[in-house]
Design an enzyme around this catalytic site. Sequence first.
Site, PDB file in Angstrom:
ATOM      1  CE  LYS A  13      29.048  28.343  40.771  1.00 18.10           C
ATOM      2  NZ  LYS A  13      29.514  27.600  39.590  1.00 18.10           N
ATOM      3  NE  ARG A  88      34.894  27.407  43.023  1.00 19.33           N
ATOM      4  CZ  ARG A  88      34.209  28.348  42.375  1.00 19.33           C
ATOM      5  NH1 ARG A  88      33.739  29.393  42.996  1.00 19.33           N
ATOM      6  NH2 ARG A  88      33.992  28.216  41.084  1.00 19.33           N
ATOM      7  NE  ARG A 127      31.411  31.822  32.313  1.00 18.01           N
ATOM      8  CZ  ARG A 127      31.430  31.100  33.439  1.00 18.01           C
ATOM      9  NH1 ARG A 127      30.415  31.144  34.280  1.00 18.01           N
ATOM     10  NH2 ARG A 127      32.458  30.318  33.695  1.00 18.01           N
ATOM     11  NE  ARG A 160      35.192  33.622  34.501  1.00 12.84           N
ATOM     12  CZ  ARG A 160      34.547  32.852  35.365  1.00 12.84           C
ATOM     13  NH1 ARG A 160      33.267  33.085  35.638  1.00 12.84           N
ATOM     14  NH2 ARG A 160      35.150  31.846  35.953  1.00 12.84           N
ATOM     15  NE  ARG A 171      36.835  27.620  35.970  1.00  9.79           N
ATOM     16  CZ  ARG A 171      36.175  28.283  35.011  1.00  9.79           C
ATOM     17  NH1 ARG A 171      36.757  28.509  33.845  1.00  9.79           N
ATOM     18  NH2 ARG A 171      34.964  28.699  35.225  1.00  9.79           N
TER      19      ARG A 171
HETATM   20  P1  ADP Z   1      32.505  29.640  37.901  1.00  7.05           P
HETATM   21  O1  ADP Z   1      31.353  30.618  37.851  1.00  7.05           O
HETATM   22  O2  ADP Z   1      32.919  29.208  36.544  1.00  7.05           O
HETATM   23  O3  ADP Z   1      32.217  28.524  38.841  1.00  7.05           O
HETATM   24  P2  ADP Z   1      33.871  31.584  39.581  1.00  7.05           P
HETATM   25  O4  ADP Z   1      33.724  32.921  38.938  1.00  7.05           O
HETATM   26  O5  ADP Z   1      32.982  31.275  40.725  1.00  7.05           O
HETATM   27  O6  ADP Z   1      33.755  30.449  38.462  1.00  7.05           O
HETATM   28  O7  ADP Z   1      35.357  31.389  40.075  1.00  7.05           O
HETATM   29  C1  ADP Z   1      36.460  31.611  39.206  1.00  7.05           C
HETATM   30  C2  ADP Z   1      37.729  31.187  39.888  1.00  7.05           C
HETATM   31  O8  ADP Z   1      37.947  31.971  41.075  1.00  7.05           O
HETATM   32  C3  ADP Z   1      37.767  29.743  40.379  1.00  7.05           C
HETATM   33  O9  ADP Z   1      38.166  28.834  39.357  1.00  7.05           O
HETATM   34  C4  ADP Z   1      38.815  29.827  41.510  1.00  7.05           C
HETATM   35  O10 ADP Z   1      40.124  29.877  40.992  1.00  7.05           O
HETATM   36  C5  ADP Z   1      38.521  31.191  42.117  1.00  7.05           C
HETATM   37  N1  ADP Z   1      37.543  31.093  43.213  1.00  7.05           N
HETATM   38  C6  ADP Z   1      36.272  31.597  43.236  1.00  7.05           C
HETATM   39  N2  ADP Z   1      35.663  31.314  44.398  1.00  7.05           N
HETATM   40  C7  ADP Z   1      36.545  30.588  45.141  1.00  7.05           C
HETATM   41  C8  ADP Z   1      36.508  29.974  46.425  1.00  7.05           C
HETATM   42  N3  ADP Z   1      35.411  30.038  47.195  1.00  7.05           N
HETATM   43  N4  ADP Z   1      37.623  29.320  46.837  1.00  7.05           N
HETATM   44  C9  ADP Z   1      38.722  29.251  46.089  1.00  7.05           C
HETATM   45  N5  ADP Z   1      38.825  29.792  44.861  1.00  7.05           N
HETATM   46  C10 ADP Z   1      37.756  30.451  44.383  1.00  7.05           C
HETATM   47  P1  ADP Z   2      28.390  29.505  36.665  1.00  3.62           P
HETATM   48  O1  ADP Z   2      28.240  30.828  37.395  1.00  3.62           O
HETATM   49  O2  ADP Z   2      27.783  28.359  37.428  1.00  3.62           O
HETATM   50  O3  ADP Z   2      29.780  29.231  36.234  1.00  3.62           O
HETATM   51  P2  ADP Z   2      26.910  30.837  34.486  1.00  3.62           P
HETATM   52  O4  ADP Z   2      25.635  31.303  35.080  1.00  3.62           O
HETATM   53  O5  ADP Z   2      27.932  31.866  34.216  1.00  3.62           O
HETATM   54  O6  ADP Z   2      27.507  29.597  35.343  1.00  3.62           O
HETATM   55  O7  ADP Z   2      26.558  30.041  33.143  1.00  3.62           O
HETATM   56  C1  ADP Z   2      27.578  29.489  32.313  1.00  3.62           C
HETATM   57  C2  ADP Z   2      27.189  29.706  30.850  1.00  3.62           C
HETATM   58  O8  ADP Z   2      26.080  28.854  30.536  1.00  3.62           O
HETATM   59  C3  ADP Z   2      26.742  31.133  30.529  1.00  3.62           C
HETATM   60  O9  ADP Z   2      27.191  31.452  29.245  1.00  3.62           O
HETATM   61  C4  ADP Z   2      25.207  31.057  30.591  1.00  3.62           C
HETATM   62  O10 ADP Z   2      24.600  32.007  29.716  1.00  3.62           O
HETATM   63  C5  ADP Z   2      24.938  29.630  30.147  1.00  3.62           C
HETATM   64  N1  ADP Z   2      23.763  29.031  30.818  1.00  3.62           N
HETATM   65  C6  ADP Z   2      23.354  29.218  32.104  1.00  3.62           C
HETATM   66  N2  ADP Z   2      22.252  28.481  32.384  1.00  3.62           N
HETATM   67  C7  ADP Z   2      21.957  27.804  31.244  1.00  3.62           C
HETATM   68  C8  ADP Z   2      20.928  26.869  30.895  1.00  3.62           C
HETATM   69  N3  ADP Z   2      19.971  26.499  31.756  1.00  3.62           N
HETATM   70  N4  ADP Z   2      20.940  26.365  29.622  1.00  3.62           N
HETATM   71  C9  ADP Z   2      21.903  26.735  28.736  1.00  3.62           C
HETATM   72  N5  ADP Z   2      22.910  27.605  29.012  1.00  3.62           N
HETATM   73  C10 ADP Z   2      22.940  28.146  30.258  1.00  3.62           C
END
Ligand code: ADP
Ligand code: ADP
Length: 214
Positions: A13, A88, A127, A160, A171
């Site tokens: 994302k 979410r 990541r 992170r 998660r």
């Molecule tokens: P990822 O990119 O791995 O999906 P995020 O950076 O979006 O993770 O979120 C990290 C953490 O922040 C989540 O595991 C949750 O604890 C909290 N968080 C983020 N967005 C929300 C939301 N919309 N509602 C509840 N918790 C959230």
């Molecule tokens: P999210 O915000 O959904 O948690 P991220 O964009 O942070 O996901 O991506 C999670 C990890 O996977 C990062 O280290 C990113 O560089 C890697 N990644 C993202 N898209 C791809 C893909 N299409 N193929 C392989 N690795 C990816």
Amino acid sequence: MKLILLGPPGAGKGTQAANIVKEFAIPHISTGDIFRKNIKEGTELGVKAKSFIDSGKLVPDSLVCEIVEDRLSEEDCKEGFLLDGFPRTVFQAESLDKFLNENGKTLNKVVNIKVDPDLLVERAVGRRICKSCGATYHIKYNPSKVEGVCDLCDGELYQRSDDVAETVENRIKVYIDETSPLIDYYTKKEILIDIDGQQDIDKVYKDISVALKG
Ligand code: ADP
Ligand code: ADP
Ligand code: ZN
């Protein structure tokens, strides 16, 4: 363009958000980024959110919805926005609908990035994020040119605290239980676009860009 990015942790994302906001010139609103900034700055919100985030749980809806509504009320969100990581839960989605309705706005599309759960732990654990500009890398799939250093700004890369295997697994479970019902929710509204997130980063973006312009 008023957009939501949906997908499990590690789906890509944040990576795709960077491309979308550049092409469509809209602000990127990541609730995860907002929480991490508040934790770093030691604000009251950061203190409240930290224990939930560190254990891989969702921050309670009551803390999340208001922050997003405040952010969406800012001037730069007038014409459009990209929500990344929000909503979410069904409660959050309903609360967002209500807020947008009251403000005479409607969502254009929800981009659902699909990735097999088996691939997510490796993606999240590998990541790395730039401390200065927030750019996202992956030690294997999207490495920086110099290890530990951001290509864009020379900032230091970090991992992170919630990107450790056990927390990522929590998660993913939380995503399946609480967030995946949103796929149905937005399918019924006929605004969901499914994107295959298991392709190269560039190809995933091509598919998103074509779908959003179509
Ligand atoms: P990822 O990119 O791995 O999906 P995020 O950076 O979006 O993770 O979120 C990290 C953490 O922040 C989540 O595991 C949750 O604890 C909290 N968080 C983020 N967005 C929300 C939301 N919309 N509602 C509840 N918790 C959230
Ligand atoms: P999210 O915000 O959904 O948690 P991220 O964009 O942070 O996901 O991506 C999670 C990890 O996977 C990062 O280290 C990113 O560089 C890697 N990644 C993202 N898209 C791809 C893909 N299409 N193929 C392989 N690795 C990816
Ligand atoms: Zn950087």
